[in-house]
Scaffold this motif. Sequence first.
Motif, short mmCIF file in Angstrom:
data_model
loop_
_atom_site.label_atom_id
_atom_site.label_comp_id
_atom_site.label_asym_id
_atom_site.label_seq_id
_atom_site.Cartn_x
_atom_site.Cartn_y
_atom_site.Cartn_z
N HIS A 136 0.83 -1.33 0.07
CA HIS A 136 -0.08 0.14 -0.01
C HIS A 136 0.95 1.15 -0.16
O HIS A 136 1.77 1.65 0.81
CB HIS A 136 -0.99 -0.12 1.09
CG HIS A 136 -2.02 0.98 1.12
ND1 HIS A 136 -1.57 2.24 1.53
CD2 HIS A 136 -3.39 1.04 0.88
CE1 HIS A 136 -2.80 3.15 1.27
NE2 HIS A 136 -3.81 2.29 1.02
N PRO A 137 0.62 2.26 -0.92
CA PRO A 137 1.70 3.33 -0.99
C PRO A 137 1.61 4.15 0.30
O PRO A 137 0.47 4.25 0.77
CB PRO A 137 0.67 4.21 -2.15
CG PRO A 137 0.02 3.08 -2.88
CD PRO A 137 -0.32 2.03 -1.95
N ILE A 184 4.96 -11.92 11.63
CA ILE A 184 6.13 -11.15 11.29
C ILE A 184 5.78 -9.79 10.91
O ILE A 184 5.22 -9.38 9.99
CB ILE A 184 6.96 -11.76 10.10
CG1 ILE A 184 7.00 -13.33 10.10
CG2 ILE A 184 8.52 -11.23 9.94
CD1 ILE A 184 7.65 -13.89 11.41
N THR A 185 6.69 -8.77 11.77
CA THR A 185 6.42 -7.32 11.21
C THR A 185 7.28 -7.10 10.32
O THR A 185 8.71 -7.08 10.50
CB THR A 185 6.65 -6.48 12.83
OG1 THR A 185 5.83 -6.91 13.86
CG2 THR A 185 6.40 -5.05 12.25
N LEU A 186 6.93 -6.41 9.18
CA LEU A 186 7.54 -5.81 8.03
C LEU A 186 7.59 -4.34 8.21
O LEU A 186 6.67 -3.69 7.88
CB LEU A 186 7.05 -6.27 6.73
CG LEU A 186 7.61 -5.90 5.39
CD1 LEU A 186 9.24 -6.12 5.30
CD2 LEU A 186 6.84 -6.42 4.21
N HIS A 187 9.00 -3.84 8.23
CA HIS A 187 8.94 -2.19 8.35
C HIS A 187 9.55 -1.86 6.92
O HIS A 187 10.57 -2.35 6.43
CB HIS A 187 10.14 -2.06 9.41
CG HIS A 187 9.93 -2.40 10.64
ND1 HIS A 187 9.30 -1.53 11.76
CD2 HIS A 187 9.96 -3.57 11.26
CE1 HIS A 187 9.30 -2.42 12.97
NE2 HIS A 187 9.64 -3.46 12.59
N VAL A 188 8.91 -0.86 6.36
CA VAL A 188 9.42 -0.35 5.02
C VAL A 188 9.58 1.33 5.36
O VAL A 188 8.88 2.23 5.29
CB VAL A 188 8.23 -0.23 4.19
CG1 VAL A 188 8.77 -0.03 2.67
CG2 VAL A 188 7.55 -1.72 4.00
N GLU A 229 12.54 0.15 0.15
CA GLU A 229 11.78 0.19 -0.86
C GLU A 229 10.39 -0.65 -1.07
O GLU A 229 10.64 -1.77 -0.59
CB GLU A 229 12.74 -0.17 -2.34
CG GLU A 229 13.94 0.72 -2.54
CD GLU A 229 13.56 2.07 -2.55
OE1 GLU A 229 12.35 2.60 -3.17
OE2 GLU A 229 14.34 3.09 -2.22
N PRO A 230 9.33 -0.12 -1.35
CA PRO A 230 8.06 -0.96 -1.56
C PRO A 230 8.17 -2.14 -2.18
O PRO A 230 7.69 -3.15 -1.90
CB PRO A 230 7.30 -0.09 -2.17
CG PRO A 230 7.74 1.50 -1.63
CD PRO A 230 9.21 1.49 -1.67
N ALA A 231 8.96 -2.14 -3.30
CA ALA A 231 9.12 -3.45 -4.08
C ALA A 231 9.81 -4.40 -3.43
O ALA A 231 9.57 -5.59 -3.70
CB ALA A 231 10.12 -3.04 -5.34
#
Length: 356
Positions: free
Chosen positions: A136-137, A152-156, A337-339
Amino acid sequence: MPTGPLSDHASLLGEVRAVRRAGLVRLRELDLPALSRAAAAFDRGPGTTPVERLLRAAVSRLDAGTLRDAAAYALGLAQGTRDWPAADRRRRAAEVYGVSVERFRKHHEPLALGQVAEQIAAVAAERAPAAAPITHPGATHRVLAAAGGHRITLHVHPVDLLNDVDVVVSPANVWLALPEPYKSSVPASLRRAGAVRGPTGELVEDLVHDGLRAWATRHGAAGRPVQPATVAPTEAGALAAQGVRRIYHAAVAVPRAGTNDYDVLPADVTRAVTRVFALLREESACFDPPLRSLCLPLLGAGRGGLTAATSAAAVWAAVGAELARGAPWEVHLVVLEPADADALARVVEGVAGRAW
């Protein structure tokens, strides 16, 4: 055929090794789920099995010379070797390098087969349909649902914005030489954030750098490289104010002579993460309160040369195994990066795409 991620590097490598032992004439007798998934994304053609065509395509992409020739002989892909016994194929591959069979078995063969597995993943990924983006942007955090009910916590966001994570893993080269703090990499960011500065921004103490140098000196590694997958723990310096208590420096990058580039083997990434968890178990009870949470970036991506998908699979191979054993750790992942977040999410959740 499964629609999830094509396969992690460790699974592909294990099945490539199985092909080396059995040979192409027994290929149809082998249980090769990871290679079969990868082959399903590869163009079908006449003649040989999809797995054999995929193996040939992967080997053809290796650098021409000893690496490609040795891999072809080891797997029975060279002309006239299809029905050779495994020992004869290994002996001929050793002759390509001009080394003993035992030396080839221990050193050159693992490297050659590892490169074949990496090329298989690359070939299949290129032919697979593109998955829709799932990030999500503007979102900076996501909770991923992994197998076994693990969350699992993913940080961007930049790694130096982490808060209240006991241990942060930082990629390192085998010389344990940190980049300058003005660089944009994960180790540079952690070095910069861990430093103590004066009122006008002047450097007072370069704590992460100094801690890593001290570790190298204590372990007889000052001025020489350590083995790939070595993990060196240090204090977190000024990051302690954000609740970060330890930095584990995972040596996965091997400098390429005469260049500014590095070589990283996915197998070394997996071994390094496995050692990270072993060190966490060893150190946890020495702290009050005990260490419980850990954050991992994509090791070996960027200048290391691995794609985000390959790095994610190599990291998750060790994380998934640790969690499957019932380990109590709170696991976080961090990317910029979101990608790259998409690549991680697909590996962890095992989906081709999912909305936030």
